[in-house]
Design a protein around this motif. Structure first.
Motif, PDB file in Angstrom:
ATOM      1  N   SER A 278       0.818  -1.216   0.000  1.00 18.17           N
ATOM      2  CA  SER A 278       0.000   0.000   0.000  1.00 18.17           C
ATOM      3  C   SER A 278       0.849   1.261   0.000  1.00 18.17           C
ATOM      4  O   SER A 278       0.524   2.245  -0.675  1.00 18.17           O
ATOM      5  CB  SER A 278      -0.936  -0.006   1.211  1.00 18.17           C
ATOM      6  OG  SER A 278      -0.188   0.013   2.422  1.00 18.17           O
ATOM      7  N   THR A 279       1.955   1.244   0.733  1.00 17.60           N
ATOM      8  CA  THR A 279       2.796   2.438   0.766  1.00 17.60           C
ATOM      9  C   THR A 279       3.463   2.670  -0.577  1.00 17.60           C
ATOM     10  O   THR A 279       3.676   3.818  -0.993  1.00 17.60           O
ATOM     11  CB  THR A 279       3.848   2.340   1.880  1.00 17.60           C
ATOM     12  OG1 THR A 279       3.195   2.051   3.125  1.00 17.60           O
ATOM     13  CG2 THR A 279       4.602   3.644   2.042  1.00 17.60           C
TER      14      THR A 279
ATOM     15  N   ARG B 225       2.997   6.242  -2.533  1.00 10.05           N
ATOM     16  CA  ARG B 225       4.117   7.070  -2.994  1.00 10.05           C
ATOM     17  C   ARG B 225       3.983   7.397  -4.477  1.00 10.05           C
ATOM     18  O   ARG B 225       4.233   8.528  -4.915  1.00 10.05           O
ATOM     19  CB  ARG B 225       5.444   6.356  -2.725  1.00 10.05           C
ATOM     20  CG  ARG B 225       5.882   6.370  -1.274  1.00 10.05           C
ATOM     21  CD  ARG B 225       7.392   6.167  -1.180  1.00 10.05           C
ATOM     22  NE  ARG B 225       7.795   4.934  -1.842  1.00 10.05           N
ATOM     23  CZ  ARG B 225       7.962   3.766  -1.225  1.00 10.05           C
ATOM     24  NH1 ARG B 225       7.725   3.682   0.074  1.00 10.05           N
ATOM     25  NH2 ARG B 225       8.364   2.700  -1.884  1.00 10.05           N
TER      26      ARG B 225
ATOM     27  N   SER C   2       8.840  10.628  10.662  1.00 11.28           N
ATOM     28  CA  SER C   2       8.351  11.033   9.341  1.00 11.28           C
ATOM     29  C   SER C   2       8.010  12.520   9.305  1.00 11.28           C
ATOM     30  O   SER C   2       8.186  13.187   8.280  1.00 11.28           O
ATOM     31  CB  SER C   2       7.127  10.200   8.952  1.00 11.28           C
ATOM     32  OG  SER C   2       6.086  10.354   9.909  1.00 11.28           O
TER      33      SER C   2
ATOM     34  N   LEU D  60       6.321   9.849   3.651  1.00 10.43           N
ATOM     35  CA  LEU D  60       6.014   8.455   3.303  1.00 10.43           C
ATOM     36  C   LEU D  60       7.272   7.599   3.266  1.00 10.43           C
ATOM     37  O   LEU D  60       7.243   6.420   3.633  1.00 10.43           O
ATOM     38  CB  LEU D  60       5.313   8.396   1.944  1.00 10.43           C
ATOM     39  CG  LEU D  60       3.849   8.828   1.910  1.00 10.43           C
ATOM     40  CD1 LEU D  60       3.354   8.917   0.474  1.00 10.43           C
ATOM     41  CD2 LEU D  60       2.981   7.862   2.707  1.00 10.43           C
TER      42      LEU D  60
ATOM     43  N   GLU E  64       7.562   4.096   6.122  1.00 14.08           N
ATOM     44  CA  GLU E  64       7.580   2.681   5.773  1.00 14.08           C
ATOM     45  C   GLU E  64       8.488   1.847   6.677  1.00 14.08           C
ATOM     46  O   GLU E  64       8.460   0.620   6.628  1.00 14.08           O
ATOM     47  CB  GLU E  64       7.991   2.504   4.312  1.00 14.08           C
ATOM     48  CG  GLU E  64       7.596   1.169   3.739  1.00 14.08           C
ATOM     49  CD  GLU E  64       7.854   1.078   2.252  1.00 14.08           C
ATOM     50  OE1 GLU E  64       7.360   0.137   1.631  1.00 14.08           O
ATOM     51  OE2 GLU E  64       8.561   1.947   1.711  1.00 14.08           O
TER      52      GLU E  64
ATOM     53  N   ASP F  48      -1.072  -4.962   6.262  1.00 11.38           N
ATOM     54  CA  ASP F  48      -0.606  -3.582   6.069  1.00 11.38           C
ATOM     55  C   ASP F  48      -1.736  -2.558   6.111  1.00 11.38           C
ATOM     56  O   ASP F  48      -1.518  -1.384   5.799  1.00 11.38           O
ATOM     57  CB  ASP F  48       0.175  -3.443   4.761  1.00 11.38           C
ATOM     58  CG  ASP F  48      -0.683  -3.661   3.521  1.00 11.38           C
ATOM     59  OD1 ASP F  48      -1.858  -4.064   3.660  1.00 11.38           O
ATOM     60  OD2 ASP F  48      -0.177  -3.426   2.408  1.00 11.38           O
TER      61      ASP F  48
ATOM     62  N   GLU G 171      -0.951   0.360   8.373  1.00 11.71           N
ATOM     63  CA  GLU G 171       0.019   1.266   7.753  1.00 11.71           C
ATOM     64  C   GLU G 171      -0.664   2.191   6.756  1.00 11.71           C
ATOM     65  O   GLU G 171      -0.324   3.374   6.652  1.00 11.71           O
ATOM     66  CB  GLU G 171       1.106   0.448   7.062  1.00 11.71           C
ATOM     67  CG  GLU G 171       2.214   1.282   6.452  1.00 11.71           C
ATOM     68  CD  GLU G 171       3.294   0.427   5.822  1.00 11.71           C
ATOM     69  OE1 GLU G 171       4.158   1.001   5.127  1.00 11.71           O
ATOM     70  OE2 GLU G 171       3.280  -0.796   6.018  1.00 11.71           O
ATOM     71  N   THR G 172      -1.641   1.651   6.026  1.00 10.38           N
ATOM     72  CA  THR G 172      -2.383   2.477   5.066  1.00 10.38           C
ATOM     73  C   THR G 172      -3.160   3.564   5.790  1.00 10.38           C
ATOM     74  O   THR G 172      -3.147   4.736   5.385  1.00 10.38           O
ATOM     75  CB  THR G 172      -3.351   1.604   4.255  1.00 10.38           C
ATOM     76  OG1 THR G 172      -2.623   0.544   3.626  1.00 10.38           O
ATOM     77  CG2 THR G 172      -4.077   2.418   3.207  1.00 10.38           C
TER      78      THR G 172
ATOM     79  N   ALA H 119      -0.730   6.202   7.002  1.00  7.51           N
ATOM     80  CA  ALA H 119      -0.187   7.069   5.955  1.00  7.51           C
ATOM     81  C   ALA H 119      -1.211   8.084   5.472  1.00  7.51           C
ATOM     82  O   ALA H 119      -0.904   9.272   5.300  1.00  7.51           O
ATOM     83  CB  ALA H 119       0.309   6.214   4.792  1.00  7.51           C
TER      84      ALA H 119
END
Length: 419
Positions: A152-153, A157, A242, A264, A268, A374, A377-378, A381
């Protein structure tokens, strides 16, 4: 565009201060004035005759106004950098956005409303973000060109880069222009992700549109409330790694899309945004095995830390996790994952006084609603993009290129023979 700061007004004829006068105005020692110079917060000119330095009076006054109090000593070269910010305060095991308890904001307002509060300090009830059609189409095409195994990252990006390429006004760093870019970029990031379930929501809160990108399971009101609260709570957390990267980019006057790309890139890392994936796998295994005890034991036996526990900024439970756990209690599908999360905490507490952090709470949501590892993480972000923009807005108001720590050289002393 060049990497040089914009030219400043010519103030060569303006009154200048001696080192002693500058120190008195700032309320610091003379040595500290030169430390400000080495950190890029002040500029100096050698005095006539080469003895001492002089300083622009207005520049010194501006630094004094930003300081707001006497600063006995700045951080030493190579040490921690300290930025004054009006965005987030973490104090007494609580988190505040512009002075308002972040957990209360998340209980009462949606993500877009909290983002607007973070950006402007003004309420904007019912705020909704929408992606420009051309920008969204370009981002989707770019994301669709990635290999199927892309995370997803990776997709986010690429979507940011595509969105930047479609915006010829991205170099306009005025607050209004930056906010307009942000309001279009965030829904573009969500809209560029592949849909996993039924048709995505259109025109509603961002959480509803993001849901279909996280799981094929249908959304329900309690689950969407958890996701929306998670987005609101994760929007900022002071100068995380970040966010520091984003501020460095903004200090160099990178446009907002580049600022988000910088954030981003750091996010990660497994010790930052990807930490929730480790908690997801732990909790998934605990649910599958019917107990968290053997799973925790396996982690300890192999020397691995138990993910989802502890936070360097909180002595007790992460207040953001507390809110999500409370909301998850209203999600019937989350009962099993919640019980496993409580068992993880209780089992580990026998040996170490660690409490749940937001990664464990995100894992309870992702495990209970059929999301990938993930997913947290999504969510992180997408949410934190608004925080990076908020910090960029602050940094654009500071002196360009001020974030310049000094390196402490540890190599061989010159001159060395030519190799």
């Amino acid at each position: 565009m060049t990497d040089q700061p914009e030219p400043e007004p010519d103030r060569r004829d303006a009154p200048r201060l001696t080192t002693r006068q500058a120190a008195e105005l700032l309320g610091v020692k003379a040595e500290t004035v030169y430390a400000y110079v080495s950190r890029g917060q002040l500029s100096s000119v050698r005095a006539a005759g080469g003895r001492g330095s002089t300083f622009d009076a207005e520049e010194v006054r501006a630094l004094a106004r930003r300081s707001g109090r006497r600063d006995p000593a700045p951080a030493p070269a190579g040490g921690d950098l300290v930025f004054r910010t009006a965005i987030t305060l973490i104090e007494g095991d609580r988190c505040y956005f512009r002075g308002v308890d972040a957990t209360e904001l998340a209980r009462q307002y949606g993500y877009e409303e909290v983002a607007e509060w973070l950006w402007t300090g003004e309420p904007r009830p019912g705020a909704r973000f929408s992606a420009p059609a051309g920008t969204l189409a370009a981002a989707r095409r770019a994301v669709e060109a990635l290999p199927a195994h892309s995370g997803s990252t990776d997709r986010l990006r690429v979507a940011v880069t595509a969105a930047a390429a479609t915006d010829p006004l991205r170099f306009d760093l005025s607050p209004e222009a930056v906010l307009n870019s942000a309001r279009g970029l965030i829904p573009t990031l969500v809209g560029a992700l592949p849909v996993l379930g039924g048709p995505a929501a259109d025109g509603g809160p961002l959480a509803a549109e993001l849901w279909s990108r996280l799981t094929p399971e249908p959304a329900d009101a309690p689950s969407l409330a958890v996701l929306d609260a998670a987005l609101a709570l994760l929007v900022d957390h002071d100068l995380a790694a970040s966010t520091l990267a984003a501020r460095v980019a903004a200090s160099a006057r990178a446009h907002p899309y580049a600022v988000v790309s910088a954030g981003l890139g750091v996010l990660e890392g497994p010790l930052h945004g990807a930490a929730s994936g480790l908690a997801h796998r732990l909790l998934r295994e605990a649910v599958d095995r019917g107990s968290a005890v053997p799973v925790v034991a396996d982690h300890l036996r192999t020397g691995r830390r138990v993910p989802g526990l502890g936070h360097r900024l909180y002595g007790g439970e992460d207040p953001r996790a507390t809110v999500l756990f409370e909301l998850l209690a209203d999600v019937p599908q989350a009962a099993e994952a919640l019980a496993a999360a409580r068992e993880v905490v209780a089992t580990t507490a026998r040996h170490a006084p660690l409490h749940a952090n937001i990664d464990l709470a995100l894992a309870a949501l992702s495990v209970s609603r059929g999301m990938a590892a993930d997913a947290g993480e999504t969510v992180f972000a997408v949410s934190r993009t608004a925080g990076w923009i908020a910090h960029a807005l602050e940094e654009y108001g500071e002196r360009p290129l001020r974030i310049r720590p000094s390196g402490q050289y540890s190599g061989p002393r010159p001159p060395q023979p030519l190799p």
